[in-house]
Scaffold this motif. Structure first.
Motif, PDB file in Angstrom:
ATOM      1  N   MET A  79      -0.997  -5.582  -5.950  1.00 55.43           N
ATOM      2  CA  MET A  79      -1.077  -5.173  -4.511  1.00 55.43           C
ATOM      3  C   MET A  79      -1.518  -3.369  -4.837  1.00 55.43           C
ATOM      4  N   ARG A  80      -3.258  -2.797  -4.230  1.00 56.86           N
ATOM      5  CA  ARG A  80      -3.466  -1.698  -4.113  1.00 56.86           C
ATOM      6  C   ARG A  80      -2.671  -1.027  -2.632  1.00 56.86           C
ATOM      7  N   ILE A  81      -2.289  -0.401  -2.006  1.00 56.00           N
ATOM      8  CA  ILE A  81      -1.599  -0.130  -0.727  1.00 56.00           C
ATOM      9  C   ILE A  81      -2.720   0.886  -0.453  1.00 56.00           C
ATOM     10  N   ASP A  82      -3.281   1.506   0.471  1.00 50.61           N
ATOM     11  CA  ASP A  82      -3.737   2.718   0.069  1.00 50.61           C
ATOM     12  C   ASP A  82      -3.348   3.061   2.206  1.00 50.61           C
ATOM     13  N   ILE A  83      -2.420   4.253   2.300  1.00 45.27           N
ATOM     14  CA  ILE A  83      -1.992   4.533   3.643  1.00 45.27           C
ATOM     15  C   ILE A  83      -2.961   6.136   3.896  1.00 45.27           C
ATOM     16  N   PRO A 111     -14.577   5.165  -2.607  1.00 42.96           N
ATOM     17  CA  PRO A 111     -14.803   3.693  -3.075  1.00 42.96           C
ATOM     18  C   PRO A 111     -15.434   3.508  -4.635  1.00 42.96           C
ATOM     19  N   GLU A 112     -14.879   4.766  -5.632  1.00 45.19           N
ATOM     20  CA  GLU A 112     -14.733   4.454  -7.015  1.00 45.19           C
ATOM     21  C   GLU A 112     -13.445   4.207  -7.141  1.00 45.19           C
ATOM     22  N   GLN A 113     -12.217   3.781  -6.116  1.00 44.04           N
ATOM     23  CA  GLN A 113     -11.260   2.608  -7.287  1.00 44.04           C
ATOM     24  C   GLN A 113     -10.472   1.978  -5.290  1.00 44.04           C
ATOM     25  N   PRO A 114     -11.224   1.638  -4.864  1.00 47.28           N
ATOM     26  CA  PRO A 114     -10.890   0.764  -3.739  1.00 47.28           C
ATOM     27  C   PRO A 114     -10.097   0.697  -3.899  1.00 47.28           C
ATOM     28  N   GLY A 115      -8.912   0.165  -2.916  1.00 49.98           N
ATOM     29  CA  GLY A 115      -7.233  -0.861  -2.930  1.00 49.98           C
ATOM     30  C   GLY A 115      -7.604  -1.913  -2.408  1.00 49.98           C
ATOM     31  N   ASP A 116      -6.505  -2.814  -2.211  1.00 50.65           N
ATOM     32  CA  ASP A 116      -6.541  -4.237  -1.651  1.00 50.65           C
ATOM     33  C   ASP A 116      -6.514  -4.219  -0.396  1.00 50.65           C
ATOM     34  N   TRP A 117      -5.923  -2.626   0.275  1.00 45.73           N
ATOM     35  CA  TRP A 117      -5.247  -2.428   1.782  1.00 45.73           C
ATOM     36  C   TRP A 117      -5.788  -1.200   1.714  1.00 45.73           C
ATOM     37  N   LEU A 118      -6.064  -1.421   2.797  1.00 48.73           N
ATOM     38  CA  LEU A 118      -6.894   0.242   3.836  1.00 48.73           C
ATOM     39  C   LEU A 118      -5.890   0.201   5.399  1.00 48.73           C
ATOM     40  N   VAL A 119      -4.173   0.788   4.813  1.00 50.08           N
ATOM     41  CA  VAL A 119      -3.749   0.613   6.029  1.00 50.08           C
ATOM     42  C   VAL A 119      -3.682   2.536   6.861  1.00 50.08           C
ATOM     43  N   LEU A 120      -4.031   2.642   8.293  1.00 47.30           N
ATOM     44  CA  LEU A 120      -4.408   3.533   8.698  1.00 47.30           C
ATOM     45  C   LEU A 120      -3.126   3.543   9.614  1.00 47.30           C
ATOM     46  N   ALA A 121      -2.174   4.990   8.811  1.00 53.07           N
ATOM     47  CA  ALA A 121      -1.185   5.232  10.035  1.00 53.07           C
ATOM     48  C   ALA A 121      -1.532   7.026  10.939  1.00 53.07           C
ATOM     49  N   VAL A 122      -2.488   7.128  11.052  1.00 52.70           N
ATOM     50  CA  VAL A 122      -2.497   7.931  12.065  1.00 52.70           C
ATOM     51  C   VAL A 122      -2.229   7.741  13.219  1.00 52.70           C
ATOM     52  N   LYS A 123      -2.452   8.649  14.377  1.00 52.60           N
ATOM     53  CA  LYS A 123      -2.061   8.419  15.569  1.00 52.60           C
ATOM     54  C   LYS A 123      -3.619   8.819  15.609  1.00 52.60           C
ATOM     55  N   GLN A 124      -4.192   8.490  17.375  1.00 50.43           N
ATOM     56  CA  GLN A 124      -5.307   8.228  18.419  1.00 50.43           C
ATOM     57  C   GLN A 124      -6.281   9.441  18.429  1.00 50.43           C
ATOM     58  N   GLY A 125      -5.449   9.931  18.329  1.00 47.09           N
ATOM     59  CA  GLY A 125      -6.000  11.826  18.660  1.00 47.09           C
ATOM     60  C   GLY A 125      -6.634  12.032  16.757  1.00 47.09           C
TER      61      GLY A 125
END
Length: 318
Positions: free
Chosen positions: A1-5, A75-89
């Protein structure tokens, strides 16, 4: 599994380090070139306050990339999951442009933000995405661009946002399994909105008061005056929930007190932002409650006051 954070703050580093250590392929997208270079050279170190052996992930195993290149490279090499670990701002100021090329993509997106309102924004930005909300009580403190302290093991609830909220699919189960194997207790839920509103209320009571008084969580219980202020914020919040038909547990006040005791030495994320002269999330935590109050006709003077007090502590350049 490839996970992008996306986001290499305290939670992003913690997730990336433990997932890599457990054998997952992780790409960590950083806001600064300095942090990207440091991660590539020094790797990630995760230490524990209870003296357990630190986790050391060498730089050769950390795929750190500049966030500025995300729109071109992902977009050239998408992962299985994209995790957003930034704050709301940062999410609201930076991600609309970064995520624009993915508007028609059926990606799996996991959101870890506090507060309310961001899920609707992301659903509008990425209408084809499978949008998941995560509510976590994991404790993390970043000590440097490459070092993070796992300050307390919590629990994480993950649920599908929209699409009838059903999470009965192999993809979500695979992510949950990867997180569990990495050391994060995870539960899949078809009622993640209840967990979101529960954490919103807890944060709205604890975080702003610790920020104004500059005290760790446990010190909120040190006097009757502090408890009365907590209770005032709590009573206003549950009156909003009642008016809006938002479900909550009747034990929630006792749960708030227990959170203060269990995290007695911790500094809230809002206090950490104030001490670092950063923008806080008060507008998306207490501000979300005020917006709900406006919609339902409930008066919440204590929340309006605490928002002004916290916002007044950070002086922005004109």
């Amino acid at each position: 599994m490839r996970i992008d954070i996306i986001g290499a703050g305290s939670l992003g580093l913690l997730l990336a380090g433990k997932l890599i250590f457990a054998g997952n392929r992780v790409r960590l997208w950083c806001r600064s070139e300095e942090q990207r270079a440091a991660l590539s050279e020094d790797g990630i170190t995760i230490s524990y306050e209870d003296g357990r052996q630190p986790i050391l992930v060498p730089g050769s195993e950390v795929e750190a990339l500049p966030m500025s290149e995300f729109s071109r490279l992902y977009p050239e090499q998408p992962g299985d999951w994209l995790v957003l670990a930034v704050k709301q701002g940062p999410l609201r100021s930076m991600l609309p442009e970064l995520l624009a090329p993915l508007r028609q993509s059926e990606l799996n997106l996991l959101c870890l933000q506090n507060g309310w309102g961001h899920l609707e924004l992301l659903q509008e930005l990425l209408p084809a995405a499978h949008l998941y909300a995560a509510v976590t009580t994991e404790g993390a403190k970043r000590e440097s661009p490459v070092r993070v302290v796992h300050a307390g093991t919590g629990r994480t609830v993950i649920g599908l946002w929209g699409e009838n909220g059903t999470v009965e699919n192999i993809t979500a189960a695979s992510l949950a399994e990867a997180l569990v194997l990495a050391g994060f207790p995870v539960t899949l839920s078809n009622e993640v909105d209840i967990a979101i509103f529960r954490k919103l209320l807890i944060n709205a009571v604890i975080n702003p008061l610790t920020a104004v008084w500059r005290i760790p969580n446990g010190e909120l219980l040190a006097s009757d005056l502090r408890l009365s202020m907590m209770r005032e914020l709590y009573e206003e919040a549950v009156s909003v929930y009642d008016a809006c038909g938002i479900a909550y547990e009747f034990s929630l006040w006792d749960d708030i007190l227990e959170v203060c005791r269990a995290t007695s030495g911790n500094l809230s994320s809002m206090l950490a932002d104030v001490l670092a002269f950063r923008e806080t999330e008060i507008g998306w935590i207490n501000g979300s409650l005020v917006e709900l109050a406006n919609q339902s006709g409930v008066d919440v003077p204590a929340h309006r006051l605490i928002i002004r007090m916290v916002e007044g502590m950070i002086v922005k350049e004109r």
